[in-house]
Enzyme design. Sequence first.
Site, PDB file in Angstrom:
ATOM      1  N   LYS A  17       0.874  -1.186   0.000  1.00  0.00           N
ATOM      2  CA  LYS A  17       0.000   0.000   0.000  1.00  0.00           C
ATOM      3  C   LYS A  17       0.906   1.230   0.000  1.00  0.00           C
ATOM      4  O   LYS A  17       1.790   1.357   0.857  1.00  0.00           O
ATOM      5  CB  LYS A  17      -0.862  -0.063   1.255  1.00  0.00           C
ATOM      6  CG  LYS A  17      -1.928   0.995   1.355  1.00  0.00           C
ATOM      7  CD  LYS A  17      -2.885   0.593   2.483  1.00  0.00           C
ATOM      8  CE  LYS A  17      -3.563   1.784   3.099  1.00  0.00           C
ATOM      9  NZ  LYS A  17      -4.470   1.415   4.179  1.00  0.00           N
TER      10      LYS A  17
ATOM     11  N   ASP B  37     -14.824   3.995  10.440  1.00  0.00           N
ATOM     12  CA  ASP B  37     -15.830   3.894   9.376  1.00  0.00           C
ATOM     13  C   ASP B  37     -15.793   2.492   8.766  1.00  0.00           C
ATOM     14  O   ASP B  37     -15.199   2.290   7.714  1.00  0.00           O
ATOM     15  CB  ASP B  37     -15.601   4.965   8.296  1.00  0.00           C
ATOM     16  CG  ASP B  37     -14.312   4.733   7.533  1.00  0.00           C
ATOM     17  OD1 ASP B  37     -13.378   4.196   8.142  1.00  0.00           O
ATOM     18  OD2 ASP B  37     -14.268   5.064   6.329  1.00  0.00           O
TER      19      ASP B  37
END
Lengths: 473, 208
Positions: free
Chosen positions: A182, A314
Amino acid sequence: MATISELLEALPADEELVQEAPSQTEVLNSLSQRPVPLGALRRLWSLGGLHARVGLAYMAYWMRSYFKNADDRDRDRMETHLRSAVKILNTMGYLRGAVMKIGQLAANLPEIVPDEFVTTLSRLHFEAPAMHYSLLREHVHDELGGDPEEIFAEFETEAFAAASLGQVHRARLKTGQPVAVKIQYPGIARTIRSDFRNLSAVLLPLRFSRDWENLKSQFEELRSVMETETDYEREAEMLRRVRRLFNEDEGIVVPRVYDEYSTRRVLTMEYLDGQTMHEFNDSNPAQELRNHYGGLIFRSYCRILFKERMLFADPHPGNVLFLDDGRLGLIDFGCMREWNDEEWDYMRGADEALVDFSDEAIITHIRRGVDLTEEQLSNAELMRLMVDYCRWIWEPLVTNDNFDNGDGSYIRRGVDIAMAFAKIARPAQKPLNVFIQRSFFAGWGLHHKLKSCFNGKRILDEEVRVLDWPHRK
Amino acid sequence: MSMLIKEVGVRVTQQAKQETRQRILDAGITLFGSKGFDETTTRDISREAGIAVGTLFNYFPAKEAIVLSLVSDRLAAAGLEFHKRLDSTSTSLAERLFAHVATGLRKLRPCRKFLSTTIESCLSPATLTDGNQSIRSDHLEAVTALITDDGAAELPSAMALQLYWTLYTGVLSFWVRDTSPHQEDTLAMLDQSINMFVAWLDTQDADA
């Protein structure tokens, strides 16, 4: 300053919202006609305008649906907040990452926003302006001390997934281990900090309003979550902690982090080969499989909360992968929030009220999380709605049977309560309470998308045991 | 026999000259890096290079010329490196232009500290000297080749090249003062600047 009525009139109609979002080519072409942004570095993020427009369109929808039935007095009362919110979103036009996170949050509530709008917002997960390989190579070289093709045995030049603040590439270590790398867009972390400083300045004129302290602390909460998300070293630490929580036979797997290939801007993890939720849903899976994964997701969130005092800020479909052998993969720990002792005590109180479930216990809990005036406390209708709201939120956790998350009537009932609530009053909630609700909504939005049906109470009871809370005995 | 001796003699002389020039450049990069450009004198450089001050002026008329040569040599080396890996990885014009500039920045990194005081005088789009003229023309020649290789029907206009050069020198000026870790802000700025330039080129093509 525009009034709410004027703002409502100036907003695009629902059906225009999706059409309004320009393609990236259009944005680039339009950019090329504008003056070159030679000012502060934050102006580099003008491409983020695309997402800001979608964010504004989202707000437009909310404003219309939220206030179309309100009388003039209610509208006037909300003006200050809305004006500042519009300003914030406008300023966030430069802030690709943050606006995308807002998009992700909104995309998980399919029952509240129209279908086409959810589709647009969902696409935002995967349409971030990409880093081409030459940019990525320079960035990785600076971070890891060599070009990707030197550091790794194999490195796919095309990203296989977009992260809101970067992108993810498949690679293979020289040991042969497949990994996911990432990589964060260069400079975005400091851009976020810089933009939030600017946003603070924008909010300053509101300091005399009644809700200033509340608004400020919510803003700080958001800033803190966004900053956390940009620190991959912290995310690596989260991955390590969460990975330790699950035994191999539990069917929940968290990728291993490879420290020697990770920095604050690059995170190299074990590659998990599985379906995204979108792919899983498209494969028309059996209901049993949906329930199986739904239960695993809920169990993993409970385990992380009760054992590590951490919660996903979230929960979204990008957090989970559905592996072929039935295991659940947990990924993307950038947006975790840790609880301090005081906050954890609030959490214990919430669980106490949930177990008790009487009006008195629930009101006691509400008073800890919401700043209520004497007038509000004596408003029987308001207090009734607040108790109903709590009972509604906790319903999946106290139902002694499988709870069907695919049934949209549950979320619609909650919206009805919230709307009735908004017409009466808007009590100032403590930031932690706002955070919990946001996380809760996003979590149930996720289960709703999965259309899972499972016994959340049983799983909660099993997982909370580790805490040995007296009220649970 | 005498011709051979003469040829060998010329080669030796050229090689000796090249070595002296390189010693001066090496001394320059060492001293500019440690003492700073302004604090370094030509006398310091001569001493470090082990030559007489007068000899230095046979090679470089001023300190600025040493900097320009350092930049020019490093950009030439970067150009070769860029072309070596051009085919396998870079796909779009924007990416190729980015890679071209970024490879140069990587090569120039050892000079970054002292370039901050000299970049404007040496490479300003408004200032043309013999030294920077060759850097400019070599760079723009490479850029022109990249644009035409991308399938452009015509050579880029003088306006396009001036616009590019202004952006490029702007990125360089930003880079030498960039305090972000590993100058990551420059990568972002370069990415966005190149995107903007290529988008503008596309509109020019469409208009044509």
